[in-house]
Design an enzyme around this catalytic site. Structure first.
Site, short mmCIF file in Angstrom:
data_model
loop_
_atom_site.label_atom_id
_atom_site.label_comp_id
_atom_site.label_asym_id
_atom_site.label_seq_id
_atom_site.Cartn_x
_atom_site.Cartn_y
_atom_site.Cartn_z
N GLU A 101 -39.03 12.30 -34.95
CA GLU A 101 -40.30 13.04 -34.91
C GLU A 101 -40.03 14.51 -35.21
O GLU A 101 -39.64 15.27 -34.32
CB GLU A 101 -40.93 12.94 -33.52
CG GLU A 101 -41.26 11.53 -33.09
CD GLU A 101 -42.39 11.52 -32.06
OE1 GLU A 101 -43.39 10.87 -32.33
OE2 GLU A 101 -42.26 12.17 -31.00
N HIS A 113 -38.70 13.25 -25.79
CA HIS A 113 -39.81 13.69 -26.64
C HIS A 113 -39.74 15.21 -26.79
O HIS A 113 -39.38 15.92 -25.86
CB HIS A 113 -41.16 13.28 -26.03
CG HIS A 113 -42.27 13.49 -27.01
ND1 HIS A 113 -42.86 14.72 -27.19
CD2 HIS A 113 -42.84 12.65 -27.90
CE1 HIS A 113 -43.78 14.61 -28.15
NE2 HIS A 113 -43.78 13.36 -28.60
N SER A 143 -48.14 13.07 -36.69
CA SER A 143 -49.38 13.01 -37.46
C SER A 143 -49.54 11.71 -38.24
O SER A 143 -50.04 11.69 -39.37
CB SER A 143 -49.49 14.22 -38.41
OG SER A 143 -49.53 15.42 -37.67
N GLY A 180 -49.24 9.67 -31.53
CA GLY A 180 -49.92 10.37 -30.45
C GLY A 180 -51.43 10.23 -30.59
O GLY A 180 -52.03 9.22 -30.22
N GLY A 181 -52.05 11.26 -31.17
CA GLY A 181 -53.51 11.36 -31.25
C GLY A 181 -54.22 10.09 -31.71
O GLY A 181 -55.21 9.66 -31.11
N ASN A 234 -48.10 6.93 -27.90
CA ASN A 234 -47.69 7.83 -26.83
C ASN A 234 -48.92 8.63 -26.42
O ASN A 234 -49.37 9.49 -27.16
CB ASN A 234 -46.57 8.77 -27.35
CG ASN A 234 -46.22 9.83 -26.32
OD1 ASN A 234 -46.62 9.76 -25.17
ND2 ASN A 234 -45.47 10.84 -26.75
N TRP A 235 -49.44 8.30 -25.26
CA TRP A 235 -50.72 8.91 -24.85
C TRP A 235 -50.56 10.32 -24.29
O TRP A 235 -51.55 10.98 -24.03
CB TRP A 235 -51.40 8.00 -23.80
CG TRP A 235 -51.94 6.73 -24.39
CD1 TRP A 235 -52.02 6.41 -25.72
CD2 TRP A 235 -52.47 5.61 -23.67
NE1 TRP A 235 -52.57 5.16 -25.87
CE2 TRP A 235 -52.86 4.64 -24.62
CE3 TRP A 235 -52.65 5.32 -22.32
CZ2 TRP A 235 -53.42 3.42 -24.27
CZ3 TRP A 235 -53.21 4.10 -21.96
CH2 TRP A 235 -53.60 3.16 -22.92
N LYS A 236 -49.34 10.73 -24.05
CA LYS A 236 -49.10 12.08 -23.52
C LYS A 236 -49.97 12.30 -22.27
O LYS A 236 -50.14 11.37 -21.49
CB LYS A 236 -49.34 13.13 -24.61
CG LYS A 236 -48.59 12.78 -25.91
CD LYS A 236 -48.59 13.86 -26.93
CE LYS A 236 -47.82 13.38 -28.16
NZ LYS A 236 -47.61 14.42 -29.15
N GLU A 266 -41.86 17.46 -26.73
CA GLU A 266 -42.61 18.26 -25.76
C GLU A 266 -41.82 18.41 -24.46
O GLU A 266 -41.90 19.43 -23.79
CB GLU A 266 -44.00 17.63 -25.53
CG GLU A 266 -44.92 17.92 -26.72
CD GLU A 266 -45.84 16.78 -27.11
OE1 GLU A 266 -46.13 15.92 -26.27
OE2 GLU A 266 -46.25 16.75 -28.29
N GLY A 290 -48.83 16.58 -34.00
CA GLY A 290 -50.15 17.11 -33.63
C GLY A 290 -50.65 18.20 -34.56
O GLY A 290 -51.62 18.90 -34.26
P1 13P Z 1 -49.27 12.94 -33.10
O1 13P Z 1 -49.36 11.56 -33.68
O2 13P Z 1 -50.48 13.36 -32.33
O3 13P Z 1 -48.85 13.95 -34.15
O4 13P Z 1 -48.08 12.92 -32.03
C1 13P Z 1 -46.87 12.38 -32.38
C2 13P Z 1 -46.04 12.23 -31.18
O5 13P Z 1 -45.61 13.20 -30.59
C3 13P Z 1 -45.78 10.87 -30.68
O6 13P Z 1 -44.80 10.88 -29.70
#
Ligand code: 13P
Length: 253
Positions: A170, A98, A216, A237-238, A10-12, A100, A176
């Site tokens: 999640e 998600h 994470s 994500g990251g 997920n590149w956000k 966020e 993050g």
């Molecule tokens: P991180 O892997 O950066 O913690 O993000 C997880 C996430 O929100 C994937 O949707």
């Protein structure tokens, strides 16, 4: 039958179109899809709306998902993107709910439900995200929260359409932050989610549905999650942003 594994990035709000295309080229040059196939892993990314069309064009077989969508087909919803718009550019996967979006854009489980119903009606696959906040975790409310998110989010989703849904657990406190939930916590909640799906849709659907852990996840910890019986993959994500790290995630599954 054994369930497939699923690794989704997920590149956000990261990667310009040029950067996204470069990622796709790296995926091709590193033969990541070949590696994924040999390991029985589904591989996908969720770029920004703006990059979707180009990523789809350069994806070379990667699953390409939007990070959200609107529940209406069209109308006065400034800045929103509808399912027919996504469909037009060949997208048939979307992440929904998600944390966020739940936090910053007030995507309640009820709103998520409307989006999910629109998506499955249009033949899309959905990665539906659930998870508790730190406060809820500390108060021991994890399963209550996840239960509400599942029951409301999947309300009136038919037995037939549940096959189009992937669930991603999640915990918000692990996203993050580098504070990943232990593999025991991930297994406990993912098996709870599977039991909810069994109650709602029966044994067969529960045995087939893919349930991911996210929060994470890194190349050095993905393996322990994937060893869990009820964790079928990871939403990352990251660590999904750089193709080298994405490759390491895949290799370590
Ligand atoms: P991180 O892997 O950066 O913690 O993000 C997880 C996430 O929100 C994937 O949707």
């Amino acid at each position: 039958m054994a369930r497939k594994k699923f690794l989704m990035g997920n590149w956000k709000m990261n990667h310009t179109i040029a950067e996204a295309i470069r990622f796709c080229e790296d995926v091709k040059n590193d033969s990541l899809l070949k590696i994924a196939r040999s390991k029985g892993v589904l591989l996908g990314v969720a770029p920004s709306f703006l990059s979707l069309q180009q990523v789809k064009r350069h994806a070379h077989g990667l699953i390409v998902a939007s990070q959200d969508c609107h529940y209406e087909d069209h109308g006065a919803y400034t800045s929103s993107v509808s399912v027919p718009m996504l469909n037009e550019i060949g997208i048939n996967w979307s992440i929904i709910g998600h944390s966020e979006r739940r936090t910053y854009d007030n995507d309640t489980s009820f709103v998520c439900n409307r989006k999910i119903k629109t998506l499955v009606k249009n033949g899309f696959h959905v990665v539906y995200c659930v998870g508790e906040t730190l406060k809820e975790y500390e108060e021991g409310l994890t399963k209550d929260i996840v239960k509400e998110q599942i029951l409301v989010g999947l309300m009136n989703v038919s037995k037939e359409d549940i096959s189009k849904i992937v669930i991603a657990y999640e915990p918000v406190w692990s996203i993050g932050t580098g504070k990943n939930a232990s593999s025991e916590i991930a297994e406990d909640v993912c098996s709870y989610i599977r039991s909810l799906i069994e109650k709602l849709y029966g044994k067969v659907a529960a045995s087939k549905i893919l349930i991911l852990y996210g929060g994470s996840v890194k190349p050095n910890n993905i393996h322990e999650y994937l060893l869990q019986e009820n964790v079928d993959g990871a939403l990352v994500g990251g660590a999904s942003l750089k193709s080298e790290s994405f490759k390491e995630l895949l290799e370590n599954i």
